[in-house]
Design a protein around this motif. Structure first.
Motif, PDB file in Angstrom:
ATOM      1  N   GLY A  17       0.842  -1.196   0.000  1.00 25.84           N
ATOM      2  CA  GLY A  17       0.000   0.000   0.000  1.00 25.84           C
ATOM      3  C   GLY A  17       0.876   1.245   0.000  1.00 25.84           C
ATOM      4  N   LEU A  18       0.371   2.308   0.618  1.00 24.55           N
ATOM      5  CA  LEU A  18       1.122   3.561   0.648  1.00 24.55           C
ATOM      6  C   LEU A  18       2.428   3.397   1.417  1.00 24.55           C
ATOM      7  CD1 LEU A  18      -0.047   6.203  -0.639  1.00 24.55           C
ATOM      8  CD2 LEU A  18      -1.796   4.550  -0.169  1.00 24.55           C
ATOM      9  N   ALA A  19       2.355   2.741   2.581  1.00 22.76           N
ATOM     10  CA  ALA A  19       3.538   2.602   3.433  1.00 22.76           C
ATOM     11  C   ALA A  19       4.516   1.573   2.874  1.00 22.76           C
ATOM     12  CB  ALA A  19       3.122   2.215   4.842  1.00 22.76           C
ATOM     13  N   GLU A  38       2.413  -8.634  -1.680  1.00 18.87           N
ATOM     14  CA  GLU A  38       1.098  -7.977  -1.744  1.00 18.87           C
ATOM     15  C   GLU A  38       0.051  -9.040  -2.083  1.00 18.87           C
ATOM     16  OE1 GLU A  38      -0.580  -4.991  -1.155  1.00 18.87           O
ATOM     17  OE2 GLU A  38      -2.214  -6.311  -1.781  1.00 18.87           O
ATOM     18  N   MET A  39      -1.024  -9.078  -1.294  1.00 21.47           N
ATOM     19  CA  MET A  39      -2.002 -10.162  -1.488  1.00 21.47           C
ATOM     20  C   MET A  39      -2.939  -9.919  -2.671  1.00 21.47           C
ATOM     21  SD  MET A  39      -4.670  -9.801   1.651  1.00 21.47           S
ATOM     22  CE  MET A  39      -5.774  -8.409   1.821  1.00 21.47           C
ATOM     23  N   ARG A  40      -3.139  -8.634  -3.050  1.00 24.70           N
ATOM     24  CA  ARG A  40      -4.033  -8.385  -4.195  1.00 24.70           C
ATOM     25  C   ARG A  40      -3.334  -8.768  -5.490  1.00 24.70           C
ATOM     26  NH1 ARG A  40      -4.393  -3.058  -4.747  1.00 24.70           N
ATOM     27  NH2 ARG A  40      -2.850  -2.594  -3.167  1.00 24.70           N
ATOM     28  N   CYS A  58      -9.975   5.872  -1.379  1.00 23.39           N
ATOM     29  CA  CYS A  58     -11.136   6.765  -1.295  1.00 23.39           C
ATOM     30  C   CYS A  58     -10.804   8.070  -2.010  1.00 23.39           C
ATOM     31  CB  CYS A  58     -11.507   6.945   0.174  1.00 23.39           C
ATOM     32  SG  CYS A  58     -12.997   7.890   0.424  1.00 23.39           S
ATOM     33  N   SER A  59     -10.579   9.148  -1.281  1.00 30.29           N
ATOM     34  CA  SER A  59     -10.300  10.452  -1.902  1.00 30.29           C
ATOM     35  C   SER A  59      -9.033  10.360  -2.764  1.00 30.29           C
ATOM     36  CB  SER A  59     -10.111  11.475  -0.786  1.00 30.29           C
ATOM     37  OG  SER A  59      -9.344  12.540  -1.236  1.00 30.29           O
ATOM     38  N   ILE A 129       0.111 -13.190   3.096  1.00 33.08           N
ATOM     39  CA  ILE A 129       0.886 -13.766   4.197  1.00 33.08           C
ATOM     40  C   ILE A 129      -0.159 -14.054   5.287  1.00 33.08           C
ATOM     41  CG2 ILE A 129       2.764 -13.406   5.846  1.00 33.08           C
ATOM     42  CD1 ILE A 129       3.686 -13.513   2.879  1.00 33.08           C
ATOM     43  N   GLY A 145      -1.879  -2.262   6.747  1.00 31.76           N
ATOM     44  CA  GLY A 145      -2.905  -1.236   6.712  1.00 31.76           C
ATOM     45  C   GLY A 145      -4.145  -1.488   7.545  1.00 31.76           C
ATOM     46  N   SER A 149      -5.453  -8.465   6.510  1.00 34.93           N
ATOM     47  CA  SER A 149      -6.274  -9.679   6.382  1.00 34.93           C
ATOM     48  C   SER A 149      -6.354 -10.399   7.734  1.00 34.93           C
ATOM     49  CB  SER A 149      -5.710 -10.593   5.298  1.00 34.93           C
ATOM     50  OG  SER A 149      -4.578 -11.272   5.767  1.00 34.93           O
ATOM     51  N   GLN A 355      -0.549   2.828   8.513  1.00 38.57           N
ATOM     52  CA  GLN A 355      -1.677   3.112   9.393  1.00 38.57           C
ATOM     53  C   GLN A 355      -1.747   2.157  10.582  1.00 38.57           C
ATOM     54  OE1 GLN A 355      -4.741   5.142   7.640  1.00 38.57           O
ATOM     55  NE2 GLN A 355      -6.387   4.296   8.871  1.00 38.57           N
ATOM     56  N   GLY A 361      -4.082   8.504   7.457  1.00 35.99           N
ATOM     57  CA  GLY A 361      -4.012   9.214   6.180  1.00 35.99           C
ATOM     58  C   GLY A 361      -2.948   8.668   5.243  1.00 35.99           C
ATOM     59  N   TYR A 362      -3.156   8.933   3.949  1.00 41.28           N
ATOM     60  CA  TYR A 362      -2.232   8.446   2.920  1.00 41.28           C
ATOM     61  C   TYR A 362      -0.801   8.949   3.166  1.00 41.28           C
ATOM     62  CZ  TYR A 362      -6.571   7.976   0.051  1.00 41.28           C
ATOM     63  OH  TYR A 362      -7.808   7.686  -0.430  1.00 41.28           O
TER      64      TYR A 362
HETATM   65  C1  LIG Z   1     -12.573   2.896   3.512  1.00 40.33           C
HETATM   66  C2  LIG Z   1     -11.375   3.736   3.758  1.00 40.33           C
HETATM   67  C3  LIG Z   1     -11.320   5.031   3.259  1.00 40.33           C
HETATM   68  C4  LIG Z   1     -10.194   5.843   3.469  1.00 40.33           C
HETATM   69  N1  LIG Z   1     -10.152   7.101   2.950  1.00 40.33           N
HETATM   70  C5  LIG Z   1      -9.029   7.861   3.090  1.00 40.33           C
HETATM   71  C6  LIG Z   1      -8.929   9.146   2.481  1.00 40.33           C
HETATM   72  O1  LIG Z   1      -9.848   9.584   1.803  1.00 40.33           O
HETATM   73  N2  LIG Z   1      -7.787   9.858   2.658  1.00 40.33           N
HETATM   74  C7  LIG Z   1      -6.741   9.389   3.391  1.00 40.33           C
HETATM   75  O2  LIG Z   1      -5.727  10.090   3.500  1.00 40.33           O
HETATM   76  N3  LIG Z   1      -6.812   8.173   3.979  1.00 40.33           N
HETATM   77  C8  LIG Z   1      -7.934   7.398   3.843  1.00 40.33           C
HETATM   78  N4  LIG Z   1      -8.023   6.166   4.439  1.00 40.33           N
HETATM   79  C9  LIG Z   1      -6.946   5.715   5.229  1.00 40.33           C
HETATM   80  C10 LIG Z   1      -5.979   5.050   4.228  1.00 40.33           C
HETATM   81  O3  LIG Z   1      -6.391   3.756   3.914  1.00 40.33           O
HETATM   82  C11 LIG Z   1      -4.684   4.933   4.804  1.00 40.33           C
HETATM   83  O4  LIG Z   1      -4.309   6.158   5.295  1.00 40.33           O
HETATM   84  C12 LIG Z   1      -3.582   4.424   3.874  1.00 40.33           C
HETATM   85  O5  LIG Z   1      -4.000   3.765   2.721  1.00 40.33           O
HETATM   86  C13 LIG Z   1      -2.849   3.497   4.745  1.00 40.33           C
HETATM   87  O6  LIG Z   1      -1.690   3.101   4.111  1.00 40.33           O
HETATM   88  P1  LIG Z   1      -1.098   1.688   4.500  1.00 40.33           P
HETATM   89  O7  LIG Z   1       0.035   1.456   3.586  1.00 40.33           O
HETATM   90  O8  LIG Z   1      -0.883   1.614   5.948  1.00 40.33           O
HETATM   91  O9  LIG Z   1      -2.292   0.684   4.155  1.00 40.33           O
HETATM   92  P2  LIG Z   1      -2.901   0.339   2.708  1.00 40.33           P
HETATM   93  O10 LIG Z   1      -2.673   1.441   1.757  1.00 40.33           O
HETATM   94  O11 LIG Z   1      -4.289  -0.124   2.953  1.00 40.33           O
HETATM   95  O12 LIG Z   1      -2.009  -0.891   2.221  1.00 40.33           O
HETATM   96  C14 LIG Z   1      -2.039  -2.137   2.870  1.00 40.33           C
HETATM   97  C15 LIG Z   1      -1.772  -3.199   1.820  1.00 40.33           C
HETATM   98  O13 LIG Z   1      -1.560  -4.448   2.480  1.00 40.33           O
HETATM   99  C16 LIG Z   1      -2.216  -5.470   1.736  1.00 40.33           C
HETATM  100  N5  LIG Z   1      -2.444  -6.586   2.682  1.00 40.33           N
HETATM  101  C17 LIG Z   1      -3.297  -6.643   3.739  1.00 40.33           C
HETATM  102  N6  LIG Z   1      -3.149  -7.815   4.397  1.00 40.33           N
HETATM  103  C18 LIG Z   1      -2.179  -8.523   3.746  1.00 40.33           C
HETATM  104  C19 LIG Z   1      -1.580  -9.797   3.952  1.00 40.33           C
HETATM  105  N7  LIG Z   1      -1.933 -10.588   4.982  1.00 40.33           N
HETATM  106  N8  LIG Z   1      -0.625 -10.220   3.081  1.00 40.33           N
HETATM  107  C20 LIG Z   1      -0.226  -9.427   2.033  1.00 40.33           C
HETATM  108  N9  LIG Z   1      -0.778  -8.215   1.791  1.00 40.33           N
HETATM  109  C21 LIG Z   1      -1.725  -7.749   2.653  1.00 40.33           C
HETATM  110  C22 LIG Z   1      -3.463  -4.793   1.217  1.00 40.33           C
HETATM  111  O14 LIG Z   1      -3.971  -5.453   0.080  1.00 40.33           O
HETATM  112  C23 LIG Z   1      -2.939  -3.390   0.879  1.00 40.33           C
HETATM  113  O15 LIG Z   1      -2.476  -3.297  -0.436  1.00 40.33           O
HETATM  114  C24 LIG Z   1      -9.123   5.337   4.239  1.00 40.33           C
HETATM  115  C25 LIG Z   1      -9.182   4.037   4.760  1.00 40.33           C
HETATM  116  C26 LIG Z   1     -10.291   3.237   4.521  1.00 40.33           C
HETATM  117  C27 LIG Z   1     -10.312   1.843   5.075  1.00 40.33           C
END
Ligand SMILES: Cc1cc2nc3c(=O)[nH]c(=O)nc-3n(C[C@H](O)[C@H](O)[C@H](O)COP(=O)(O)OP(=O)(O)OC[C@H]3O[C@@H](n4cnc5c(N)ncnc54)[C@H](O)[C@@H]3O)c2cc1C
Length: 477
Positions: A17-19, A38-40, A58-59, A129, A145, A149, A355, A361-362
């Protein structure tokens, strides 16, 4: 693995994801081999729609790009100076959005995916994973994130303890202390209780008359709310975290017997008049710059929240560092569980990012991915990395996650809740600006703006020094 390779030489990153994407880029840029899991599309989350890395669920906005006056704009600037892939892809795919940095979401994710796929040190493996990462992976970043899962979340929960990983956030609004009118509010703990680590005057109290309370309850009930998404309604959350508007709907007196109870409190400004109800705010960070509204988690939309909460005496000019919310979210009690380098104290080969660590946030998630990637690369190269200065946006956010928050002393819902970057997380200025360049005194909004600009200038200059002292040397070594 060759004879000279160690288990920690390769960084395994779970979640693209973003992180996770930013972490992979930073570790590889530091010369370290990365496997990104990445699981997707094998397995999707409830919110993601594509197989692309760094999908925006989302946004399409990365919020303000104003580095001088806005804390998230400052974080953008710092990330650009650190060679962030997320910022590079965002800048290259920008769409017009006034002072905000908004992006073409497909172009943005495609640019991130392409850059990672083409990097010679990065291997992308698709697949879930579904439990703890393999024991022979010595250097892991978990960045799965808010919608981690279930099998991985369950394994992490088992490794920590059952209260350490939350599946819902219950966010009460947070107010900048210097925007609270202390000629109306006063400091006092209920019954002047000192408690562990308290003084007997730890809360800021805002008094309401009966008329003010009745109008407040009416406004809560009438205020526009956001709906739970269908998949969120299946996640259990606790009665201790009920939104205040739900409490208000249960009966006109419910709040007065709950978070707004007036007992054990005497209005320091007028001891002869007993308040009909009281809103309490509790210190939220060690710096003492932020106070949260106790028990005020809410599903009210942001606009109505500000309007309704500013009707509370003492909060008429309140500036909110964060507004309230209630969402499905998977995140750790990081101040307790993680060390200053984001490693799980109980199992230091596992580092967390995004997150899950309790940022929101992103941009914030990507920035914590960035520093996690640098730390993991430093471990792989056995070259320690000094923490980013607490005066930078990155350091302030990291500090909040790994120790800046003050744990609540009451039983009930957990007090560490997700946080956006904001100026309240920065250490105060030693010499805040008081005068304009022409020598006249700064007042009101001008003074607030000058303070933010001074904090931003300090952050960028301290970050540049940190980069020069640590990263340029590390890259050259
Ligand atoms: C419904 C919703 C709406 C949101 N809207 C906003 C917004 O408008 N603006 C904003 O700034 N933030 C928003 N957020 C928060 C946003 O999701 C996070 O800030 C940001 O995407 C988090 O980054 P991340 O890398 O931590 O997680 P993510 O970007 O969610 O990335 C996590 C990744 O891990 C993968 N994953 C999960 N489990 C496993 C596993 N077991 N094995 C392998 N891969 C796995 C997922 O497929 C995903 O690709 C929203 C969140 C949600 C749930």
């Amino acid at each position: 693995m060759t004879g000279t390779q160690r288990a920690s030489d390769t960084v395994h990153i779970i979640g693209g994801g973003l992180a996770g994407s930013e972490a992979a880029w930073q570790a590889a840029a530091a010369g370290v081999r990365v496997v990104l899991h990445e699981m997707r599309p094998t397995r999707m989350t409830e919110a993601h729609r594509t197989d692309q890395l760094a999908e925006l669920v989302c946004s399409n906005s990365l919020r303000s790009d104003d580095a001088a006056n806005n804390a998230v704009g400052l974080l953008h600037a710092e990330m650009r100076r650190l060679g962030s892939l997320i910022m590079r892809a965002a800048d290259a795919n920008q769409v017009p959005a006034g002072g905000a940095l908004a992006v073409d979401r497909e172009g943005f994710s495609a640019a991130v995916t392409r850059a990672l796929a083409e990097h010679p040190l990065i291997e992308i493996q698709r697949g879930e994973i579904a439990g703890l990462p393999r024991a022979d992976w010595g250097n892991v970043i978990v960045a799965t994130g808010p919608l981690t899962s279930a099998p991985l979340a369950a394994a992490i929960r088992e490794l920590t303890d059952e209260t350490a990983l939350a599946f819902f956030d219950a966010i009460a609004p947070i107010v900048h202390k210097d925007s609270i009118d202390m000629s109306v509010a006063w400091f006092q703990s209920r019954y002047d209780k000192v408690g562990p680590g308290g003084t007997g005057a730890d809360y800021i109290n805002c008094p309401l008359t009966k008329d003010q309370y009745d109008a407040f309850v009416d406004a809560l009930i009438a205020g526009e709310k956001t709906d739970f998404k269908e998949w969120e309604t299946n996640t259990p959350y606790f009665d201790g975290c009920l939104p205040i508007e739900v409490m208000a709907e249960r009966g006109r007196e419910t709040l007065r017997h709950g978070p707004m109870k007036p007992v054990g409190l005497t209005n320091a400004h007028d001891p002869s008049i007993k308040p009909y109800a009281v809103v309490q705010l509790r210190q939220d960070n060690k710096l003492g710059t932020l106070y949260n509204m106790v028990g005020f988690q809410t599903k009210l939309k942001y606009g109505p929240q500000q309007g309704i909460f500013r009707t509370i005496p003492g909060l008429s000019n309140a500036e909110f560092a964060r507004l309230g919310g209630l969402h499905r979210n998977t995140f750790l009690n990081s101040p307790k569980l993680l060390d200053t380098q984001l490693r799980l104290r109980a199992e230091p080969r596992l580092r967390f990012a995004g997150q899950m660590t309790g940022c929101e946030g992103y941009v914030e998630s990507a920035s914590i991915g960035l520093i996690a990637g640098l730390y993991a690369a430093a471990d792989a190269r056995a070259k320690p990395l000094a923490p980013p200065p607490a005066t930078t946006a990155l350091g302030a956010l990291l500090g909040h996650i790994t120790g800046g928050h003050i744990e609540t002393i009451e039983p009930g819902s957990r007090s560490f809740q997700p946080m956006n970057i904001n100026f309240g997380l920065f250490p105060p200025l030693a010499h805040p600006p008081t005068k304009k360049p022409d020598g006249s005194r700064l007042r009101g909004n001008e003074k607030t703006a000058a303070k933010k600009q001074a904090i931003s200038a300090r952050a960028l200059s301290d970050l540049d020094r940190w980069i020069a002292d640590n990263l340029r040397i590390a890259a050259a070594a």
